[in-house]
Design a protein around this motif. Structure first.
Motif, PDB file in Angstrom:
ATOM      1  N   GLU A  23       0.606   3.871   2.944  1.00 51.42           N
ATOM      2  CA  GLU A  23      -0.745   4.183   2.526  1.00 51.42           C
ATOM      3  C   GLU A  23      -0.850   5.654   2.189  1.00 51.42           C
ATOM      4  OE1 GLU A  23      -4.776   4.860   4.921  1.00 51.42           O
ATOM      5  OE2 GLU A  23      -3.975   2.855   5.110  1.00 51.42           O
ATOM      6  N   GLU A  24      -1.494   5.957   1.071  1.00 49.48           N
ATOM      7  CA  GLU A  24      -1.749   7.329   0.691  1.00 49.48           C
ATOM      8  C   GLU A  24      -3.212   7.437   0.299  1.00 49.48           C
ATOM      9  OE1 GLU A  24       0.827   8.436  -2.483  1.00 49.48           O
ATOM     10  OE2 GLU A  24       2.478   7.247  -1.705  1.00 49.48           O
ATOM     11  N   ILE A  33      -4.076   4.286  -1.856  1.00 49.22           N
ATOM     12  CA  ILE A  33      -2.923   3.614  -2.459  1.00 49.22           C
ATOM     13  C   ILE A  33      -2.142   2.931  -1.344  1.00 49.22           C
ATOM     14  CG2 ILE A  33      -0.776   3.907  -3.739  1.00 49.22           C
ATOM     15  CD1 ILE A  33      -1.997   6.243  -5.164  1.00 49.22           C
ATOM     16  N   THR A  35       1.075   0.361  -0.370  1.00 52.31           N
ATOM     17  CA  THR A  35       2.336  -0.238  -0.804  1.00 52.31           C
ATOM     18  C   THR A  35       2.625  -1.451   0.064  1.00 52.31           C
ATOM     19  OG1 THR A  35       3.202   1.900  -1.498  1.00 52.31           O
ATOM     20  CG2 THR A  35       4.800   0.141  -1.158  1.00 52.31           C
ATOM     21  N   LYS A  40       2.557  -1.556  -5.582  1.00 50.86           N
ATOM     22  CA  LYS A  40       1.775  -0.395  -5.163  1.00 50.86           C
ATOM     23  C   LYS A  40       0.384  -0.583  -5.753  1.00 50.86           C
ATOM     24  CE  LYS A  40       3.454   3.790  -4.865  1.00 50.86           C
ATOM     25  NZ  LYS A  40       3.956   5.155  -5.183  1.00 50.86           N
ATOM     26  N   ASN A 173      -4.099  -1.511 -11.727  1.00 51.68           N
ATOM     27  CA  ASN A 173      -2.925  -1.786 -10.899  1.00 51.68           C
ATOM     28  C   ASN A 173      -1.795  -2.421 -11.704  1.00 51.68           C
ATOM     29  OD1 ASN A 173      -3.918  -0.774  -8.416  1.00 51.68           O
ATOM     30  ND2 ASN A 173      -5.118  -2.639  -8.112  1.00 51.68           N
ATOM     31  N   ASN A 177       2.013  -0.736 -12.014  1.00 48.30           N
ATOM     32  CA  ASN A 177       3.236  -1.429 -11.610  1.00 48.30           C
ATOM     33  C   ASN A 177       4.082  -1.906 -12.791  1.00 48.30           C
ATOM     34  OD1 ASN A 177       3.135  -2.047  -8.417  1.00 48.30           O
ATOM     35  ND2 ASN A 177       1.048  -2.037  -9.240  1.00 48.30           N
TER      36      ASN A 177
END
Length: 632
Positions: A23-24, A33, A35, A40, A173, A177
């Motif tokens: 997580e970001e 964000i 993953t 992602k 998204n 990706n």
């Protein structure tokens, strides 16, 4: 179902791999964000789009099931799929057969179209003869993007959602990706989209429905829009309804009455399968279950849908009503129809005869409740389950929750396929108020008596057996003789009194047998869910425009225990207790005098609902002292 970004503190550290992989947080855009798997995903920080990290197990299992389904479907067309992480295994197979390759290839190639034996489908590539997938309620598009990046043999993936904000997020998204060639965002009502694909040439090979709550509004369209032999994946999170808390609501949604039962999780699976088959039967179609899982706060079923009038006629014989005793919990199933084969080979369908029980339970004398109809046939295709289990076990790095998938599927392969529902250890022992035998002791007693027994993935202490309820209660009577119950404390109308008043005809042997301990238990697999994080479970519904989830959680925390009485200080509590008369003073046996916490004067009007016994001395001057409960 995806779930909303619920202020995840450390999803990667969740037990049993049920959290997100990373997580970001971007402070400038206020986005998160996440993953998960090979995808992602960007989420808005507000509660606009659904994401639930606890359901990573659901998404991993779905990827594994669709992969094996693609292997079967494309294998019939001469196409081999290439799964990430399986290259080494396939290379070993080729090396072992290298010496005979020249001899085998020409013979095999003679019956194949030139080049067919070399056709492969890889992850991330468009396969012209591959699967067409629809995710009807895509939210952020996480599941669709994971399909595109992790499942080989796909022709296209339609990620649909009725929310314009969600579709914008799906497009973002998809670009993030690099799967725009496979994943096509769609903004439409899921039902209308599926109704528009009823034409045989336009049907989807795989339809995934993971709504917030019940999927009931989408089932009619789904069984028409899936291709012949196609895969339908359905999640239900309204477990309170399916578990028997609102039987009338369950009937309105699924066409079956749910009962409060220890086997409610498996009954929920069978109600959903019944509903799917009922919807399919309207269009001369029927379902064949591949895998049915009860996990966490939801149930998940994977079924194939076929067309055939003769099989549809047999559907009534696959459904059953459930007669469950309200006293001891013993249950009996009554099929709705029966199938008989005449000497000429002609199959005849007719109504079943019943009921299988008397008006009162033969064990405890209580009445029966009527539930169902439920699906009474096997809820898993064990050959298919073993294929998925083998694929996950030989490629454990593919999924974050591989360890849990192996454990759950191992228990599924050990379940008795032809025995609907189950009893539980605590149910059997609490009914007759005796100590609880160990799981191995009860399983051994059933095996010694010549019956089959297994666990259930839906409940940790389940006892699934083909033994009739008479034999099961005989075994419990024998166990009670080793751990006697004080019969004088039992009410004559209680189930325990009536059950224990009968001598057992079967003499149980509780000596532990080696085969009583199932393989999954011996290997110590993670078979049942543990709490993955604080406050885990269903998330609040996503709201247009978003809503600060931290405020929602704070409000929920403040509302906890709101119905409990406010705490009193000792002085207030003592004054309140003095308004109630002392029962022992009235009988002339109270020796506390003025130190008694109850009144020794005339009874106060309206005090009849108060405690009726005298308590020990209560001193208001002692801070934090709880009111005493009896003379000691």
């Amino acid at each position: 179902m995806e779930g909303q970004p619920h202020g995840m503190q450390n999803p990667g550290a969740m037990e049993n791999g049920s959290g997100a992989r990373g997580e970001e947080r971007q402070p400038a855009t206020q986005e998160t964000i996440v993953t998960e798997g090979a995808a992602k995903i960007v989420f808005p920080s507000a509660n606009e789009v659904f994401y639930n990290p606890v359901q990573e197990f659901n998404r991993d299992l779905t990827c594994a099931v669709i992969t094996e389904f693609a292997r079967i479907q494309l294998g019939a067309k001469g196409i081999q799929i290439k799964v990430p992480g399986e290259e080494d295994t396939q290379k070993v197979v080729v090396d072992l057969s290298e010496q005979e390759k020249e001899k085998v290839e020409p013979k095999e190639g003679e019956s194949l179209v030139p080049g067919d034996q070399h056709r492969t489908a890889a992850v991330g590539e468009i396969c012209e003869e591959g699967l067409r997938v629809l995710e009807g309620l895509a939210a952020s598009g996480l599941r669709s993007i994971r399909f595109a990046r992790e499942v080989p043999g796909l022709q296209s993936v339609v990620a649909n959602d009725a929310s314009a904000r969600a579709v914008d997020l799906i497009r973002q998204n998809v670009q993030l990706n690099d799967v725009a060639h496979l994943v096509k965002p769609s903004h439409a009502d899921a039902r209308m989209l599926m109704y528009q694909h009823q034409k045989v040439s336009e049907r989807f090979d795989v339809i995934d429905l993971d709504p917030y709550g019940s999927p009931a509004p989408f089932l009619d369209a789904a069984v028409q829009a899936v291709s012949e032999g196609g895969l339908l994946c359905v999640t239900c999170t309204d477990m309170a309804v399916l578990g028997g808390n609102s039987g009338e609501t369950c009937y309105s949604k699924y066409g079956a009455m749910a009962l409060k039962s220890r086997a409610c999780h498996e009954m929920a699976l069978r109600i959903v399968l019944h509903s799917l088959d009922l919807h399919a039967n309207c269009y001369q179609r029927y379902v064949v279950p591949l895998l049915s899982i009860s996990a966490d706060f939801y149930v998940r079923v994977f079924v194939r849908v076929f067309t055939g009038q003769a099989h549809v006629k047999a559907s009534a014989s696959k459904q059953a009503l459930v007669f469950q005793c309200v006293g001891c919990g013993a249950f009996h199933l009554q099929r709705l129809g029966k199938v008989a084969t005449a000497s000429s080979g002609r199959v005849k369908f007719s109504a079943a005869c019943g009921p299988p029980v008397a008006p009162e339970c033969g064990h405890c004398g209580h009445r029966h409740q009527l539930g169902g109809p439920i699906w009474a046939e096997p809820i898993h295709d064990l050959d298919f389950v073993r294929r998925v289990l083998e694929a996950v076990s030989t490629n454990t790095c593919r999924f974050h929750t591989s360890e849990r998938i192996q454990g759950v599927l191992s228990v599924v392969t050990e379940e008795l396929p032809d025995v609907p529902l189950y009893y539980t250890l605590d149910q059997l022992s609490s009914t007759i108020h005796c100590n609880t035998p160990s799981l191995l002791q009860l399983r051994s007693a059933l095996l010694h008596a010549g019956f089959r027994v297994s666990l259930s993935h839906a409940c940790r202490n389940a006892v699934k057996t083909d033994a009739p309820s008479e034999a099961l209660w005989d075994i419990m009577r024998c166990w009670e003789k080793e751990c006697p119950v004080k019969r004088e404390r039992l009410s004559e109308t209680s189930p325990a009194f009536r059950i224990l008043g009968v001598e057992p005809r079967l003499q149980a042997n509780f000596t532990i047998r080696e085969d009583a301990n199932p393989s999954s238990r011996q290997r110590g697999l993670k078979r049942f869910q543990v709490n993955p994080e604080a406050n885990w479970g269903p998330r609040p519904r996503a709201r247009p425009g978003g809503k600060n989830t931290s405020k929602t959680e704070e409000r929920r925390r403040l509302r906890q225990n709101k119905r409990k009485e406010l705490s009193e200080d000792p002085a207030q509590q003592a004054a309140r207790l003095k308004t109630f008369p002392c029962k022992r003073f009235k009988e002339g046996t109270c020796d506390r005098g003025d130190q008694c916490c109850y009144s020794h004067g005339q009874p106060t009007p309206g005090a009849s609902a108060a405690p009726t016994d005298c308590l020990k001395t209560f001193s208001p001057s002692s801070p934090g002292l709880e009111p005493p409960q009896d003379h000691v």
